[in-house]
Motif scaffolding. Structure first.
Motif, PDB file in Angstrom:
ATOM      1  N   TYR A 148     -13.842-100.500 -70.807  1.00 44.77           N
ATOM      2  CA  TYR A 148     -14.930-100.019 -69.956  1.00 44.77           C
ATOM      3  C   TYR A 148     -15.674-101.212 -69.367  1.00 44.77           C
ATOM      4  O   TYR A 148     -16.736-101.598 -69.855  1.00 44.77           O
ATOM      5  CB  TYR A 148     -15.898 -99.133 -70.740  1.00 44.77           C
ATOM      6  CG  TYR A 148     -15.235 -97.949 -71.401  1.00 44.77           C
ATOM      7  CD1 TYR A 148     -14.548 -97.006 -70.635  1.00 44.77           C
ATOM      8  CD2 TYR A 148     -15.289 -97.773 -72.772  1.00 44.77           C
ATOM      9  CE1 TYR A 148     -13.932 -95.920 -71.233  1.00 44.77           C
ATOM     10  CE2 TYR A 148     -14.676 -96.689 -73.375  1.00 44.77           C
ATOM     11  CZ  TYR A 148     -14.008 -95.772 -72.601  1.00 44.77           C
ATOM     12  OH  TYR A 148     -13.412 -94.701 -73.199  1.00 44.77           O
ATOM     13  N   SER A 157     -17.258 -96.165 -56.142  1.00 45.97           N
ATOM     14  CA  SER A 157     -16.858 -94.844 -55.672  1.00 45.97           C
ATOM     15  C   SER A 157     -15.873 -94.942 -54.511  1.00 45.97           C
ATOM     16  O   SER A 157     -14.768 -94.405 -54.570  1.00 45.97           O
ATOM     17  CB  SER A 157     -18.097 -94.048 -55.265  1.00 45.97           C
ATOM     18  OG  SER A 157     -17.717 -92.814 -54.718  1.00 45.97           O
ATOM     19  N   SER A 169     -23.458 -95.818 -60.857  1.00 49.94           N
ATOM     20  CA  SER A 169     -22.969 -94.521 -61.308  1.00 49.94           C
ATOM     21  C   SER A 169     -22.241 -94.658 -62.640  1.00 49.94           C
ATOM     22  O   SER A 169     -21.261 -95.398 -62.751  1.00 49.94           O
ATOM     23  CB  SER A 169     -22.006 -93.949 -60.260  1.00 49.94           C
ATOM     24  OG  SER A 169     -21.217 -92.937 -60.851  1.00 49.94           O
ATOM     25  N   LEU A 170     -22.726 -93.943 -63.661  1.00 50.72           N
ATOM     26  CA  LEU A 170     -22.054 -93.986 -64.965  1.00 50.72           C
ATOM     27  C   LEU A 170     -20.683 -93.336 -64.864  1.00 50.72           C
ATOM     28  O   LEU A 170     -19.707 -93.818 -65.442  1.00 50.72           O
ATOM     29  CB  LEU A 170     -22.898 -93.263 -66.015  1.00 50.72           C
ATOM     30  CG  LEU A 170     -24.236 -93.926 -66.356  1.00 50.72           C
ATOM     31  CD1 LEU A 170     -25.029 -93.038 -67.309  1.00 50.72           C
ATOM     32  CD2 LEU A 170     -24.028 -95.307 -66.963  1.00 50.72           C
ATOM     33  N   SER A 171     -20.592 -92.240 -64.102  1.00 50.05           N
ATOM     34  CA  SER A 171     -19.312 -91.522 -64.052  1.00 50.05           C
ATOM     35  C   SER A 171     -18.261 -92.317 -63.278  1.00 50.05           C
ATOM     36  O   SER A 171     -17.076 -92.267 -63.602  1.00 50.05           O
ATOM     37  CB  SER A 171     -19.491 -90.125 -63.455  1.00 50.05           C
ATOM     38  OG  SER A 171     -20.079 -90.203 -62.186  1.00 50.05           O
ATOM     39  N   HIS A 172     -18.674 -93.089 -62.259  1.00 50.68           N
ATOM     40  CA  HIS A 172     -17.719 -93.938 -61.546  1.00 50.68           C
ATOM     41  C   HIS A 172     -17.564 -95.309 -62.221  1.00 50.68           C
ATOM     42  O   HIS A 172     -16.670 -96.063 -61.874  1.00 50.68           O
ATOM     43  CB  HIS A 172     -18.136 -94.125 -60.083  1.00 50.68           C
ATOM     44  CG  HIS A 172     -17.906 -92.906 -59.242  1.00 50.68           C
ATOM     45  ND1 HIS A 172     -18.918 -92.040 -58.888  1.00 50.68           N
ATOM     46  CD2 HIS A 172     -16.765 -92.390 -58.717  1.00 50.68           C
ATOM     47  CE1 HIS A 172     -18.414 -91.052 -58.171  1.00 50.68           C
ATOM     48  NE2 HIS A 172     -17.110 -91.225 -58.061  1.00 50.68           N
ATOM     49  N   GLY A 173     -18.463 -95.635 -63.123  1.00 51.41           N
ATOM     50  CA  GLY A 173     -18.328 -96.877 -63.885  1.00 51.41           C
ATOM     51  C   GLY A 173     -18.746 -98.122 -63.153  1.00 51.41           C
ATOM     52  O   GLY A 173     -18.247 -99.209 -63.455  1.00 51.41           O
ATOM     53  N   ASP A 184     -25.100 -89.388 -54.642  1.00 44.87           N
ATOM     54  CA  ASP A 184     -24.960 -89.226 -56.096  1.00 44.87           C
ATOM     55  C   ASP A 184     -26.332 -89.105 -56.758  1.00 44.87           C
ATOM     56  O   ASP A 184     -26.962 -90.113 -57.099  1.00 44.87           O
ATOM     57  CB  ASP A 184     -24.195 -90.443 -56.662  1.00 44.87           C
ATOM     58  CG  ASP A 184     -23.825 -90.248 -58.126  1.00 44.87           C
ATOM     59  OD1 ASP A 184     -24.405 -89.363 -58.786  1.00 44.87           O
ATOM     60  OD2 ASP A 184     -22.944 -90.990 -58.599  1.00 44.87           O
ATOM     61  N   TYR A 232     -22.825 -93.367 -72.549  1.00 42.57           N
ATOM     62  CA  TYR A 232     -21.928 -92.548 -71.735  1.00 42.57           C
ATOM     63  C   TYR A 232     -20.486 -92.655 -72.241  1.00 42.57           C
ATOM     64  O   TYR A 232     -19.745 -91.673 -72.243  1.00 42.57           O
ATOM     65  CB  TYR A 232     -22.007 -93.005 -70.272  1.00 42.57           C
ATOM     66  CG  TYR A 232     -21.192 -92.151 -69.331  1.00 42.57           C
ATOM     67  CD1 TYR A 232     -21.709 -90.950 -68.829  1.00 42.57           C
ATOM     68  CD2 TYR A 232     -19.900 -92.518 -68.964  1.00 42.57           C
ATOM     69  CE1 TYR A 232     -20.957 -90.154 -67.981  1.00 42.57           C
ATOM     70  CE2 TYR A 232     -19.141 -91.725 -68.118  1.00 42.57           C
ATOM     71  CZ  TYR A 232     -19.680 -90.542 -67.625  1.00 42.57           C
ATOM     72  OH  TYR A 232     -18.933 -89.750 -66.790  1.00 42.57           O
ATOM     73  N   HIS A 233     -20.076 -93.860 -72.663  1.00 46.63           N
ATOM     74  CA  HIS A 233     -18.672 -94.088 -73.015  1.00 46.63           C
ATOM     75  C   HIS A 233     -18.338 -93.884 -74.487  1.00 46.63           C
ATOM     76  O   HIS A 233     -17.178 -93.707 -74.837  1.00 46.63           O
ATOM     77  CB  HIS A 233     -18.238 -95.488 -72.582  1.00 46.63           C
ATOM     78  CG  HIS A 233     -18.066 -95.601 -71.101  1.00 46.63           C
ATOM     79  ND1 HIS A 233     -17.097 -94.896 -70.421  1.00 46.63           N
ATOM     80  CD2 HIS A 233     -18.744 -96.289 -70.164  1.00 46.63           C
ATOM     81  CE1 HIS A 233     -17.178 -95.162 -69.127  1.00 46.63           C
ATOM     82  NE2 HIS A 233     -18.172 -95.993 -68.940  1.00 46.63           N
TER      83      HIS A 233
END
Ligand SMILES: [Zn+2]
Length: 247
Positions: A148, A157, A169-173, A184, A232-233
């Motif tokens: 990660y 993104s 963005s946590l979801s896109h890292g 977002d 998040y991870h």
């Protein structure tokens, strides 16, 4: 019973029965190993104080019926300074807690041991003011090794050429360009200066960070981001990180 040597870092001690302890260890090759130290909690135990958290030790092990058993222990680095001071001990606990969560039995990752032991040595010897930067640097380096690595150079993104904005963005890292950031609503605010410092921490040695940490404001921003990124991870909560954040 055949025995074998193991060099390891002690991450955690868990009581077992009246006087025994189960040690959670990070082996030199990055595997997590759990082993019993018999009689460790007896007064005058033959292990003395050599199997405390953050100790690096050369062990002689043998395989018991259900768990590995420690038969001898020799100190490589005691890191005693980390157990004598609240700030250092809280910082070292973050290192041990994260390793406890990401190191896996049977899964080899030799860079993890080197990162962990170097981090603990620098945490023991650096000025106390460098500890928050060392905690952040450890989190970002260890998570990168674990797969990660935050994207800090181009938009995570759209991967386009547009300059990065202040969104992460946590979801896109990773960091986002302005256009993606506006789309977002869950993006976190992470200013460009802090992003540059996080990138610096990722690329610098622990010794250099300990000697010359980033400014406090950047460390505060990077710490907040890495705390969210870690949560998040990792499926399990890092209690030591919550404690450190509250100091
Ligand atoms: Zn974009």
């Amino acid at each position: 019973m055949p025995s074998y040597p193991l060099t390891a870092l002690v991450l955690r001690k868990t009581k077992l029965g009246e006087t025994d302890v189960i040690l959670t260890l990070l082996a030199q090759d990055g595997r997590q190993v759990r082993a019993v130290a018999k009689g460790l909690r007896k007064p005058g135990s033959r292990f003395g104080g050599r199997l405390e958290p953050y100790c690096v030790v050369d062990l002689l092990m043998h395989t018991g019926r259900s768990l590995e058993i420690v038969s001898e222990a020799r100190t490589v680095a005691s890191h005693a300074g980390l157990r004598e001071d609240l700030d250092r001990s809280a910082a070292a606990a973050v290192v041990a807690d994260l390793l406890d969560k990401i190191a896996v039995e049977g899964q080899v990752e030799p860079r993890l041991f080197a990162l962990a032991t170097t981090t603990l040595s620098v945490m023991e010897s650096s000025a106390a003011g460098s500890l928050p930067a060392l905690v952040v640097a450890f989190l970002v380096k260890a998570l990168a090794m674990h797969g990660y690595r935050p994207e800090l150079d181009s938009c995570a993104s759209c991967a386009g050429d547009a300059a990065l904005g202040v969104a992460f963005s946590l979801s896109h890292g990773g960091a986002l360009c302005d256009a993606c950031g506006e789309l977002d609503p869950a993006a976190l605010r992470f200013p460009g200066e802090a992003r540059a410092w996080l990138s610096h921490l990722l690329g610098s040695t622990m010794a250099d960070i300990g000697a010359d940490p980033p400014p406090d404001e950047a460390v505060t921003d990077c710490f907040a981001l890495m705390r969210s990124f870690t949560a998040y991870h990792l499926p399990a909560r890092l209690r030591a990180l919550d404690f450190y954040a509250g100091l």
